[in-house]
Design an enzyme around this catalytic site. Sequence first.
Site, PDB file in Angstrom:
ATOM      1  N   ASP A  66      -7.161  21.563  23.343  1.00 18.39           N
ATOM      2  CA  ASP A  66      -7.298  22.799  22.574  1.00 18.39           C
ATOM      3  C   ASP A  66      -8.743  23.028  22.138  1.00 18.39           C
ATOM      4  OD1 ASP A  66      -4.641  23.370  22.868  1.00 18.39           O
ATOM      5  OD2 ASP A  66      -4.056  22.823  20.836  1.00 18.39           O
ATOM      6  N   ASN A 141      -8.794  29.649  14.829  1.00 20.40           N
ATOM      7  CA  ASN A 141      -7.958  28.821  13.959  1.00 20.40           C
ATOM      8  C   ASN A 141      -8.080  29.200  12.487  1.00 20.40           C
ATOM      9  OD1 ASN A 141      -6.649  27.266  15.827  1.00 20.40           O
ATOM     10  ND2 ASN A 141      -8.004  25.495  15.641  1.00 20.40           N
ATOM     11  N   HIS A 171     -11.178  24.583  -9.460  1.00 24.35           N
ATOM     12  CA  HIS A 171     -12.116  23.671  -8.809  1.00 24.35           C
ATOM     13  C   HIS A 171     -11.379  23.005  -7.654  1.00 24.35           C
ATOM     14  CE1 HIS A 171     -14.719  20.173  -8.148  1.00 24.35           C
ATOM     15  NE2 HIS A 171     -15.675  20.916  -8.661  1.00 24.35           N
ATOM     16  N   ASP A 173     -11.877  21.294  -3.320  1.00 25.95           N
ATOM     17  CA  ASP A 173     -12.764  20.964  -2.200  1.00 25.95           C
ATOM     18  C   ASP A 173     -13.094  22.216  -1.413  1.00 25.95           C
ATOM     19  OD1 ASP A 173     -12.709  18.319  -2.903  1.00 25.95           O
ATOM     20  OD2 ASP A 173     -11.549  17.636  -1.183  1.00 25.95           O
ATOM     21  N   TYR A 186      -6.147  22.507  10.763  1.00 28.17           N
ATOM     22  CA  TYR A 186      -6.650  22.126   9.446  1.00 28.17           C
ATOM     23  C   TYR A 186      -5.668  22.532   8.350  1.00 28.17           C
ATOM     24  CZ  TYR A 186     -10.740  20.940   6.513  1.00 28.17           C
ATOM     25  OH  TYR A 186     -11.615  20.351   5.640  1.00 28.17           O
ATOM     26  N   ASN A 187      -5.084  23.699   8.480  1.00 28.11           N
ATOM     27  CA  ASN A 187      -4.136  24.191   7.490  1.00 28.11           C
ATOM     28  C   ASN A 187      -2.991  23.209   7.264  1.00 28.11           C
ATOM     29  OD1 ASN A 187      -2.400  26.366   6.033  1.00 28.11           O
ATOM     30  ND2 ASN A 187      -1.193  25.897   7.858  1.00 28.11           N
ATOM     31  N   LEU A 188      -2.429  22.681   8.337  1.00 27.56           N
ATOM     32  CA  LEU A 188      -1.307  21.754   8.226  1.00 27.56           C
ATOM     33  C   LEU A 188      -1.722  20.462   7.537  1.00 27.56           C
ATOM     34  CD1 LEU A 188       1.679  21.314   8.955  1.00 27.56           C
ATOM     35  CD2 LEU A 188       0.917  20.307  11.111  1.00 27.56           C
ATOM     36  N   SER A 189      -2.909  19.971   7.858  1.00 27.28           N
ATOM     37  CA  SER A 189      -3.377  18.727   7.243  1.00 27.28           C
ATOM     38  C   SER A 189      -3.643  18.889   5.755  1.00 27.28           C
ATOM     39  CB  SER A 189      -4.646  18.237   7.948  1.00 27.28           C
ATOM     40  OG  SER A 189      -5.751  19.093   7.691  1.00 27.28           O
TER      41      SER A 189
END
Length: 278
Positions: A66, A141, A171, A173, A186-189
């Site tokens: 991917d 993504n 606040h 990350d 990234y969303n799933l993680s």
Amino acid sequence: MDVDVGIVAQRDNERAQDLAETLVAALEERGADAVVDEAAGQAVAATAVPVAAMADRDFVVSIGGDGTLLFVAREVGPTPILGVNLGEVGFLNAVAPEDAERVVTEVAADLDETGRVEGRQLARLRATGVDDEWALEPALNEVVVHGPRRGHGGGATIEVRVDGQTYAESHADGVLVATPTGSTAYNLSEGGPLIHPGTDVLVVTQMAADDSMPPLVVEPETELTLTVSGAETAYAISDGRNRKALDPPATVAVSLAAEPVTLVGPQANFFGGLDKLE
């Protein structure tokens, strides 16, 4: 056959290069014009061009995972892409290597006969500066806004506004906005939901927020802004690759890009891919 095809092989992957050579031979045997990317051109006896120069091809074949297809999509924009899967999951690359020659030549033949190629459109996101004039390359993504770094002491205060109203301010990350395509990345993680690829929505997910709100699913036309403050620097990032340094306080608008990505050929089995996620 009056069809022009571009072929991009995963870098430093001998298997991908061998398959690229097979596809070039099969296409040229049928009268199509095939070129490969410059890196593959060092190993494949075919005309080599920069990937960006393939934007004027009828379609482009991406051989790899991917990540390779994401790279191709950034370079060729709306040019149709056919993904051959050499990776593990393959949410975007639906064609198995052993089927690649048959599928690629069939797509080329259909295009030559009908003058069009059938495909599925995938939305992309565009991040732009509200206070300054800048824009990142479109993201297939996700778009992420985060502080100086991940982890303790590295976050920032990020306000999420939806159609002008505050949804969350904490606040954190960072905050990411993902397409259905990016929901499995990234969303799933970060604890965001899976979104079926046929669903026309976006998802907003906070990343390690002190006072978190649940991930929010919104319509694609929703006006989304992410305002970052409380840090010396911050970043807006498109698909983990293209980034813009921010000087907080700064506001980033996230909206649909004008041109989606078009995937052609067989479509990936979404639920089959989920079985391969760790």
